[in-house]
Design an enzyme around this catalytic site. Structure first.
Site, mmCIF file in Angstrom:
data_model
loop_
_atom_site.group_PDB
_atom_site.id
_atom_site.type_symbol
_atom_site.label_atom_id
_atom_site.label_comp_id
_atom_site.label_asym_id
_atom_site.label_seq_id
_atom_site.Cartn_x
_atom_site.Cartn_y
_atom_site.Cartn_z
ATOM 1 N N ASP A 36 0.835 -1.221 0.000
ATOM 2 C CA ASP A 36 0.000 0.000 0.000
ATOM 3 C C ASP A 36 0.858 1.255 0.000
ATOM 4 O O ASP A 36 0.502 2.263 -0.597
ATOM 5 C CB ASP A 36 -1.022 0.004 1.147
ATOM 6 N N SER A 71 -10.812 5.652 28.197
ATOM 7 C CA SER A 71 -10.569 4.333 27.611
ATOM 8 C C SER A 71 -10.873 3.265 28.648
ATOM 9 O O SER A 71 -10.250 3.223 29.714
ATOM 10 C CB SER A 71 -9.103 4.209 27.177
ATOM 11 N N LEU A 128 -3.402 -6.776 13.854
ATOM 12 C CA LEU A 128 -4.795 -6.831 13.393
ATOM 13 C C LEU A 128 -5.431 -5.434 13.381
ATOM 14 O O LEU A 128 -6.638 -5.290 13.396
ATOM 15 C CB LEU A 128 -5.602 -7.798 14.264
ATOM 16 N N SER A 129 -4.570 -4.428 13.395
ATOM 17 C CA SER A 129 -5.005 -3.033 13.220
ATOM 18 C C SER A 129 -5.912 -2.508 14.317
ATOM 19 O O SER A 129 -6.927 -1.862 14.047
ATOM 20 C CB SER A 129 -5.704 -2.841 11.868
ATOM 21 N N SER A 130 -5.505 -2.776 15.547
ATOM 22 C CA SER A 130 -6.283 -2.187 16.645
ATOM 23 C C SER A 130 -6.216 -0.663 16.566
ATOM 24 O O SER A 130 -7.201 0.024 16.831
ATOM 25 C CB SER A 130 -5.763 -2.682 17.995
ATOM 26 N N SER A 131 -5.086 -0.117 16.146
ATOM 27 C CA SER A 131 -4.974 1.350 16.117
ATOM 28 C C SER A 131 -5.872 1.953 15.040
ATOM 29 O O SER A 131 -6.536 2.962 15.290
ATOM 30 C CB SER A 131 -3.525 1.797 15.959
ATOM 31 N N GLU A 163 -2.256 9.141 11.699
ATOM 32 C CA GLU A 163 -1.170 8.229 12.066
ATOM 33 C C GLU A 163 0.171 8.707 11.485
ATOM 34 O O GLU A 163 1.195 8.659 12.156
ATOM 35 C CB GLU A 163 -1.506 6.811 11.578
ATOM 36 N N ASP A 175 -5.281 -0.303 6.273
ATOM 37 C CA ASP A 175 -6.003 -0.656 7.500
ATOM 38 C C ASP A 175 -7.221 0.244 7.714
ATOM 39 O O ASP A 175 -8.320 -0.233 8.012
ATOM 40 C CB ASP A 175 -5.080 -0.541 8.720
ATOM 41 N N TYR A 224 9.358 -0.654 10.618
ATOM 42 C CA TYR A 224 8.387 -0.384 9.550
ATOM 43 C C TYR A 224 8.883 0.777 8.687
ATOM 44 O O TYR A 224 8.936 0.683 7.458
ATOM 45 C CB TYR A 224 7.023 -0.047 10.165
HETATM 46 C C1 GLA Z 1 0.591 -1.932 8.621
HETATM 47 C C2 GLA Z 1 0.265 -0.598 7.961
HETATM 48 C C3 GLA Z 1 -0.387 -0.805 6.594
HETATM 49 C C4 GLA Z 1 0.428 -1.759 5.725
HETATM 50 C C5 GLA Z 1 0.791 -3.015 6.504
HETATM 51 C C6 GLA Z 1 1.729 -3.896 5.739
HETATM 52 O O1 GLA Z 1 -0.575 -2.624 8.940
HETATM 53 O O2 GLA Z 1 -0.600 0.152 8.783
HETATM 54 O O3 GLA Z 1 -0.579 0.431 5.956
HETATM 55 O O4 GLA Z 1 1.558 -1.103 5.224
HETATM 56 O O5 GLA Z 1 1.388 -2.718 7.757
HETATM 57 O O6 GLA Z 1 1.124 -4.406 4.622
#
Ligand code: GLA
Length: 390
Positions: A36, A71, A128-131, A163, A175, A224
């Protein structure tokens, strides 16, 4: 069994008024990792884990500029002055809601004071994208409070900006986008350049099993951003020869090959991952359309190997979990999902085999690592929205 108190009751007890409730899900990425950020292709699904945000207007005119955010997960409240938001993140859960308010203000969207209660069940630090689920839940709640209606893709972009610009993680759009636009029982094939997407049905004969290595990762971690920097370095080298290319999205592996010698080894690997992964996503979409799960699963496993060898964003425990999974009858494919460096694997498993799969992989992983993995039966769920039944 003790009944969990409703979030509306918690909000009422703390703030003395009832509010409107909004939810936003986490996600699992089926294939398309670290593409992405190069305007490439991804195929996530929203998961049945959510953050819920309850919002009500401030009770008195004295609190007109105050946002009080509680929270439940952290059992802590913060009070923000909406006229003077903090300028920097501080490595605290409140960075995410604060970043969203900052991002909305950057776009000229302001609101009056409010009270908010947040509660979520997306496993944290598990990839799992809690943020993203916190950001999107806060964004749609605050937008409703401000009386502003925005299309979902725009809300996703605002949350990504929170973010990138406030929290300090250079994440892509995946995400937040799937948290906004996910659809029950569908994977979402997203073009991260145009933000056009296709919903691909996930048939009942297969299930997504998410296995948590229990090794924590954090997006804000330097890894990252440093992988992204490697890719950008590669793009600069390649642009000398392919000046029309804006990102890796505009190139193929064959086009890169003649210039591979000019690239440092790690830079070459990162770029090779992104280029091959974009191709795999398109092939996987085709396989899913044709119900060819064998092909889909093979692509998932290849994607894992590329994450391990080229992007070097896997970890020992995830590699073990993937290889154990691949040995199980009925498992079409397995791979690490999300940013990597720990977190979860995603497994495509024949529906009938799921219980045995979970039991066997769990026992074998415990025997190999001494770690008790958590396993979730992932069901693709709907994206963010208001909830009226709490
Ligand atoms: C995290 C980032 C995403 C993506 C993934 C890897 O989840 O928030 O934007 O880059 O890593 O695919």
């Amino acid at each position: 069994m003790s009944q969990e108190k409703s979030i509306q009751d918690i909000h009422f007890q703390r703030f003395g008024s009832r509010g409107r409730a909004f939810q936003a899900p986490g996600r699992v990425n089926l294939i398309g990792e670290h593409t992405d950020t190069s305007e490439g292709f991804v195929m996530p699904a929203a998961l049945d884990f959510h953050t819920v945000a309850v919002i009500s207007p401030a009770n008195s005119s004295k609190q007109e500029d105050a946002a009080v955010i509680h929270s439940e997960n952290f059992q802590e409240s913060v009070t923000l002055n909406l006229k003077h938001l903090p300028e920097h993140s501080r490595g605290h859960w409140s960075d995410y809601p604060t970043g969203v308010l900052w991002s909305l203000q950057q776009r000229g969207i302001t609101c009056k004071g409010f009270a908010m209660t947040l509660r979520g069940n997306v496993p944290q630090g598990a990839g799992l994208s809690s943020s993203a689920s916190v950001e999107v839940a806060v964004a749609i709640a605050v937008l409703a409070h401000a009386g502003v209606d925005l299309p979902k893709p725009e809300i996703a972009l605002l949350c990504q900006k929170a973010e990138n610009g406030f929290v300090g993680a250079q994440c892509g759009i995946m995400d937040q986008f799937v948290s906004c636009c996910g659809t029950r029982d569908h994977a979402l094939l997203l073009d991260c350049r145009t933000l056009q997407y296709d919903l691909l049905p996930l048939p009942e004969s297969v299930r997504l099993v998410v296995c948590n290595t229990m090794v924590r990762h954090s997006n804000a971690d330097g890894d990252y951003n440093s992988r992204r920097a490697d890719v950008e370095q590669g793009v600069k080298i390649l642009q000398r020869h392919l000046p029309q290319a804006r990102t890796l999205r505009d190139m193929t592996e064959a086009e890169m090959l003649p210039y591979a010698k000019e690239m440092p080894e790690n830079v070459l690997r990162r770029c090779r991952h992104v280029l091959s992964e974009n191709r795999r996503v398109m092939e996987a979409a085709e396989a899913l359309r044709q119900h060819d799960f064998v092909r889909f699963g093979t692509l998932m496993h290849k994607a894992h190997i590329s994450m391990r060898e080229d992007y070097q964003a896997s970890c020992k425990e995830a590699d073990i979990l993937v290889e154990l999974a691949m040995q199980q009858p009925g498992c079409y494919g397995a791979r690490i999902t999300g940013a990597g460096f720990g977190g979860c694997t995603v497994n495509l498993v024949e529906a009938d085999r799921v219980p045995v799969f979970m039991e066997t992989v769990s026992a074998a992983y415990r025997a190999a690592t001494g770690i008790q993995a958590e396993m979730y039966l992932g069901r693709a769920s709907n994206g963010a929205g208001e909830v009226t039944s709490l």
